[in-house]
Design a protein around this motif. Structure first.
Motif, short mmCIF file in Angstrom:
data_model
loop_
_atom_site.label_atom_id
_atom_site.label_comp_id
_atom_site.label_asym_id
_atom_site.label_seq_id
_atom_site.Cartn_x
_atom_site.Cartn_y
_atom_site.Cartn_z
N MET A 184 0.83 -1.21 0.00
CA MET A 184 0.00 0.00 0.00
C MET A 184 0.86 1.25 0.00
O MET A 184 0.64 2.19 -0.78
N SER A 185 1.85 1.27 0.88
CA SER A 185 2.70 2.45 1.00
C SER A 185 3.48 2.71 -0.28
O SER A 185 3.52 3.84 -0.78
N SER A 186 4.08 1.66 -0.82
CA SER A 186 4.91 1.82 -2.02
C SER A 186 4.07 2.10 -3.26
O SER A 186 4.50 2.82 -4.16
N ALA A 187 2.87 1.51 -3.31
CA ALA A 187 2.00 1.73 -4.46
C ALA A 187 1.62 3.20 -4.60
O ALA A 187 1.60 3.75 -5.71
N LYS A 188 1.32 3.84 -3.49
CA LYS A 188 0.95 5.26 -3.53
C LYS A 188 2.08 6.11 -4.10
O LYS A 188 1.84 7.05 -4.86
N ILE A 189 3.30 5.75 -3.75
CA ILE A 189 4.46 6.49 -4.26
C ILE A 189 4.69 6.19 -5.73
O ILE A 189 4.91 7.09 -6.55
N ALA A 190 4.62 4.90 -6.09
CA ALA A 190 4.91 4.49 -7.47
C ALA A 190 3.89 5.02 -8.46
O ALA A 190 4.23 5.33 -9.61
N VAL A 191 2.64 5.15 -8.04
CA VAL A 191 1.61 5.71 -8.94
C VAL A 191 1.94 7.16 -9.28
O VAL A 191 1.75 7.60 -10.42
N LYS A 192 2.46 7.89 -8.32
CA LYS A 192 2.83 9.29 -8.56
C LYS A 192 4.17 9.41 -9.29
O LYS A 192 4.36 10.28 -10.14
N ASP A 193 5.11 8.53 -8.94
CA ASP A 193 6.45 8.58 -9.54
C ASP A 193 6.89 7.16 -9.87
O ASP A 193 7.52 6.49 -9.06
N PRO A 194 6.59 6.67 -11.09
CA PRO A 194 6.91 5.28 -11.46
C PRO A 194 8.40 4.96 -11.43
O PRO A 194 8.76 3.79 -11.43
N LYS A 195 9.26 5.97 -11.40
CA LYS A 195 10.70 5.72 -11.38
C LYS A 195 11.32 5.90 -10.00
O LYS A 195 12.54 6.04 -9.87
N ASP A 196 10.48 5.90 -8.96
CA ASP A 196 11.00 5.93 -7.59
C ASP A 196 11.56 4.54 -7.29
O ASP A 196 10.81 3.57 -7.14
N TYR A 197 12.88 4.45 -7.21
CA TYR A 197 13.53 3.13 -7.11
C TYR A 197 13.11 2.39 -5.84
O TYR A 197 12.83 1.19 -5.88
N GLU A 198 13.07 3.09 -4.71
CA GLU A 198 12.75 2.40 -3.47
C GLU A 198 11.33 1.82 -3.52
O GLU A 198 11.11 0.67 -3.13
N ALA A 199 10.38 2.60 -4.03
CA ALA A 199 9.01 2.11 -4.11
C ALA A 199 8.90 0.91 -5.04
O ALA A 199 8.29 -0.11 -4.71
N ARG A 200 9.56 1.01 -6.22
CA ARG A 200 9.46 -0.09 -7.19
C ARG A 200 10.22 -1.33 -6.70
O ARG A 200 9.81 -2.46 -6.98
#
Length: 390
Positions: A228-244
């Motif tokens: 949930m936490s990482s998905a929210k970040i990745a949806v906004k910034d698909p190239k956020d390495y930590e989230a992906r």
């Protein structure tokens, strides 16, 4: 942990930005002829194909290619790959792509030297594999299925309109898997968020079963919160390495057998979606999302305490002044809100289903069930609700 279990996972995982650097060392002991299995060309556009081909050539390997593996791999494609394996005496199948490509590779690995019809023996009758198995390895480009670290293989028989998953023993697992989160950066958002719900669904299929208090349940809750936490970040910034990277590893864990240990498990949502996919060829994670909410609202009272726990521990629902039913439903509502915010589809209409298909899907679904074993009539009611929802 009240249920006895045996656990073994032989897959070696190379994870991170330098993971591909380990490919040449793995090739030393894998034979002379490698089948490179992939989809419809995305790895060529990204440049990954050229990198892998260069490593193969420098390692002195003979390359056999199987391209065009589709999102829901067919038995016809499996047979095409099996023929190539036999004709070229392939020593290793290197699957480059998402779960569909890896699933197809595993199906080829058990089918190439099968005595008799592999579909009938291994997917319909679930017979043990008694023939030579060609080793598989994977380079992951889409997070969702967890196929890179398990023995699962979901295959569609177009002629029979059946989509069936089989989890083979661990000797069918990829021998090694290369996971570089950067390879997922170029995915369309639709595919990324579909994978997100796929991994969530894998966790929920094991979570919503049993009344005991297992370590496995605590692990599932933690991974769901991470997703949930990482998905929210990745949806906004698909190239956020930590989230992906978190999503990629969560996906691997979600369908790793370790997340089902000492659990009775459910898998009814997957059984329904498999037949939805057989008729519509929809993206798997989207189909799971469309079915999950009417399904869980239909069965939650049969596992009420677990749904209450899910609402509180995963979605932070406050139970003050509320009935158990209220809390459970609020948790399902919170998940649905999250899913829609991510852009995940929840309508069967949008996935290409028609009203005429619904009885066919319901009547061909393999009925398993965790808290409640459904009838075909109940599956049809759930499908009708999923068809009507926005």
């Amino acid at each position: 942990m009240n249920l006895d279990f045996t656990y073994q996972n032989p897959t070696k995982v190379y994870f991170g930005k330098t993971a591909l650097d380990n490919l040449s060392s793995e090739f030393v002991s894998c034979g002379d002829t490698i089948m490179l299995a992939y989809g419809k060309g995305a790895i060529k556009k990204s440049g990954l194909y050229d990198q892998i081909a260069s490593i193969l050539k420098k390692s002195g390997k003979n390359i056999v290619e199987l391209s065009g593996i589709m999102a829901n791999p067919t038995y016809e494609k499996v047979m095409e790959g099996a023929a190539l394996v036999r004709e070229n005496k392939v020593d290793l199948i290197l699957a480059v792509g998402g779960g569909s490509v890896i699933d197809c590779a595993k199906a080829i690995s058990v089918s190439a030297y099968c005595k008799g019809d592999a579909w009938t023996r291994y997917w319909l009758k679930f017979e043990p594999v008694d023939n030579e198995i060609i080793p598989v390895a994977s380079i992951l480009t889409l997070a969702g299925t967890g196929s890179e670290m398990n023995g699962g293989s979901v295959i569609t028989n177009d002629d029979m309109k059946l989509k069936i998953g089989r989890v083979f023993p661990s000797n069918v697992n990829p021998k090694f898997s290369i996971l570089n989160p950067e390879y997922t950066f170029t995915l369309p958002k639709y595919q990324m968020v579909s994978g997100i719900f796929d991994m969530m669904s894998h966790l929920m299929e094991t979570y919503f079963s049993g009344e005991d208090d297992t370590t496995t349940d605590y692990m599932i809750e933690g991974v769901l919160r991470s997703i949930m936490s990482s998905a929210k970040i990745a949806v906004k910034d698909p190239k956020d390495y930590e989230a992906r990277s978190n999503l990629m590893w969560s996906s691997t864990l979600a369908m790793n057998p370790i997340m089902g240990l000492s659990k009775t498990q459910d898998w009814e949502v997957h059984m329904i979606e498999h037949q939805l996919g057989a008729y519509t060829n929809c993206t798997h994670g989207m189909g799971l999302a469309a079915i999950s909410f009417p399904y869980y609202r239909y069965i939650y009272q049969f596992g009420l305490d677990k749904f209450v726990r899910f609402a509180k521990q995963v979605w932070g629902v406050d139970e003050t002044g509320k009935t158990k039913q209220d809390v459970a439903l609020e948790g399902i509502d919170a998940m649905e809100t999250f899913v829609k915010q991510c852009g995940i589809v929840t309508s069967l209409k949008e996935l290409g289903a028609t009203e005429e298909m619904l009885p066919l899907i319901a009547n061909s679904t393999v009925l398993l069930g965790g808290y409640k074993v459904l009838t075909a009539e109940e599956v049809l009611e759930i499908l009708k609700t999923a068809y009507a929802q926005a």
